[in-house]
Design an enzyme around this catalytic site. Sequence first.
Site, PDB file in Angstrom:
ATOM      1  N   ASN A  68       0.862  -1.184   0.000  1.00  0.00           N
ATOM      2  CA  ASN A  68       0.000   0.000   0.000  1.00  0.00           C
ATOM      3  C   ASN A  68       0.896   1.231   0.000  1.00  0.00           C
ATOM      4  O   ASN A  68       1.493   1.572   1.019  1.00  0.00           O
ATOM      5  CB  ASN A  68      -0.906  -0.027   1.245  1.00  0.00           C
ATOM      6  CG  ASN A  68      -1.760   1.236   1.345  1.00  0.00           C
ATOM      7  OD1 ASN A  68      -1.790   2.047   0.418  1.00  0.00           O
ATOM      8  ND2 ASN A  68      -2.443   1.394   2.470  1.00  0.00           N
ATOM      9  N   LYS A 128      -0.002   4.284  -0.340  1.00  0.00           N
ATOM     10  CA  LYS A 128      -0.665   5.486   0.192  1.00  0.00           C
ATOM     11  C   LYS A 128      -0.446   6.679  -0.762  1.00  0.00           C
ATOM     12  O   LYS A 128      -0.378   6.452  -1.961  1.00  0.00           O
ATOM     13  CB  LYS A 128      -0.182   5.765   1.617  1.00  0.00           C
ATOM     14  CG  LYS A 128      -0.312   4.511   2.488  1.00  0.00           C
ATOM     15  CD  LYS A 128      -0.131   4.760   3.952  1.00  0.00           C
ATOM     16  CE  LYS A 128      -0.316   3.440   4.706  1.00  0.00           C
ATOM     17  NZ  LYS A 128      -0.269   3.584   6.145  1.00  0.00           N
ATOM     18  N   HIS A 183      -9.746   1.546   4.967  1.00  0.00           N
ATOM     19  CA  HIS A 183      -8.468   1.801   5.659  1.00  0.00           C
ATOM     20  C   HIS A 183      -8.691   2.809   6.791  1.00  0.00           C
ATOM     21  O   HIS A 183      -9.475   3.759   6.634  1.00  0.00           O
ATOM     22  CB  HIS A 183      -7.429   2.332   4.670  1.00  0.00           C
ATOM     23  CG  HIS A 183      -6.043   2.271   5.218  1.00  0.00           C
ATOM     24  ND1 HIS A 183      -5.582   3.188   6.143  1.00  0.00           N
ATOM     25  CD2 HIS A 183      -5.042   1.384   5.031  1.00  0.00           C
ATOM     26  CE1 HIS A 183      -4.338   2.862   6.476  1.00  0.00           C
ATOM     27  NE2 HIS A 183      -3.987   1.771   5.817  1.00  0.00           N
ATOM     28  N   GLU A 195      -7.049   5.219   7.788  1.00  0.00           N
ATOM     29  CA  GLU A 195      -6.781   6.616   7.436  1.00  0.00           C
ATOM     30  C   GLU A 195      -8.008   7.253   6.785  1.00  0.00           C
ATOM     31  O   GLU A 195      -8.193   8.471   6.853  1.00  0.00           O
ATOM     32  CB  GLU A 195      -5.542   6.696   6.531  1.00  0.00           C
ATOM     33  CG  GLU A 195      -4.259   6.476   7.331  1.00  0.00           C
ATOM     34  CD  GLU A 195      -3.114   5.838   6.567  1.00  0.00           C
ATOM     35  OE1 GLU A 195      -3.167   5.792   5.320  1.00  0.00           O
ATOM     36  OE2 GLU A 195      -2.162   5.364   7.218  1.00  0.00           O
ATOM     37  N   GLU A 243      -5.555  -4.415  10.807  1.00  0.00           N
ATOM     38  CA  GLU A 243      -4.548  -3.367  10.980  1.00  0.00           C
ATOM     39  C   GLU A 243      -4.859  -2.580  12.246  1.00  0.00           C
ATOM     40  O   GLU A 243      -5.660  -1.627  12.204  1.00  0.00           O
ATOM     41  CB  GLU A 243      -4.575  -2.400   9.785  1.00  0.00           C
ATOM     42  CG  GLU A 243      -4.244  -3.030   8.454  1.00  0.00           C
ATOM     43  CD  GLU A 243      -3.638  -2.013   7.478  1.00  0.00           C
ATOM     44  OE1 GLU A 243      -2.525  -2.270   7.022  1.00  0.00           O
ATOM     45  OE2 GLU A 243      -4.257  -0.975   7.205  1.00  0.00           O
ATOM     46  N   GLY A 289       2.425   2.738  11.082  1.00  0.00           N
ATOM     47  CA  GLY A 289       3.434   3.791  11.029  1.00  0.00           C
ATOM     48  C   GLY A 289       4.148   4.093  12.335  1.00  0.00           C
ATOM     49  O   GLY A 289       4.852   5.093  12.437  1.00  0.00           O
ATOM     50  N   SER A 309       3.194  -1.564  10.451  1.00  0.00           N
ATOM     51  CA  SER A 309       4.632  -1.558  10.709  1.00  0.00           C
ATOM     52  C   SER A 309       5.368  -2.846  10.323  1.00  0.00           C
ATOM     53  O   SER A 309       6.384  -3.178  10.936  1.00  0.00           O
ATOM     54  CB  SER A 309       4.901  -1.247  12.189  1.00  0.00           C
ATOM     55  OG  SER A 309       4.509   0.074  12.480  1.00  0.00           O
TER      56      SER A 309
END
Length: 241
Positions: free
Chosen positions: A6, A8, A94, A96, A163, A169, A202
């Site tokens: 991914n 992003k 996701h 985000e 996730e 991250g 991560s």
Amino acid sequence: MYFVANWKMFGNLKSINTLNKVIKFSKSKEINKGRLIYCPPYTLLNSFYKKFKNCLIDIGAQNCHENDDYGAHTGYVNSKMLKSIGANYVIIGHSENRKKGENDNLINLKVKSAIKAKLKVILCIGETLSEKRKRKTKSILSKQIKIGLKNIKKNSNIFIAYEPVWSIGTGNIPNQYELEKILEFIKKSFRGKAPKILYGGSVNPRNIMELKRVNYLDGFLIGGASQSAKKFIDIVKKTYS
Ligand code: 13P
């Protein structure tokens, strides 16, 4: 095992050159039974598609609009459009995007439109740190699965990507025991055949040695590390070493 990159909101035309190494690797014996899928930003989907024409690397998008037909929706792309340029996968839900207001009902509409367009769906689920601290992980995951996949009859084109939001991250990953318990819980929440399950958060060439030992996993959804061909290849190699 599935290895999903991914990217992003990263990458430009120059980044395409970095794919040569991955293409070479995908044709070698070292790939083993690994399946590689790249999800670049919309702007690069077609270039990636052309680049991967003569190899088995697949492409996917990072989101889609919930409408399955064309329409006046400035700035959006639907599943039908993605399928037409060669995408076979789409990441939906996701964290985000959940953070920006996508709720489970909207995510369900997106999943339905993607299935209709014959895309495989990577449905992301995961708890935030505060939900984890309040011991709400299981109830959050159940709700995300239940509403996200409402009225979806067959799981064959669905992947669940677990996730944990606190892991994305940050360099922090759940411990093996904790992760296995959650993955088992996810598997068991499906009657009949459960979808394939990926872990994301991560993942890197260092912690893959620990993560690959975890049961119930069918692959990984990799953010930051997937932008480096070397790291991405390393993750695949170490998974099979
Ligand atoms: P990182 O691997 O950068 O933590 O990102 C994970 C992710 O969000 C993949 O979808």
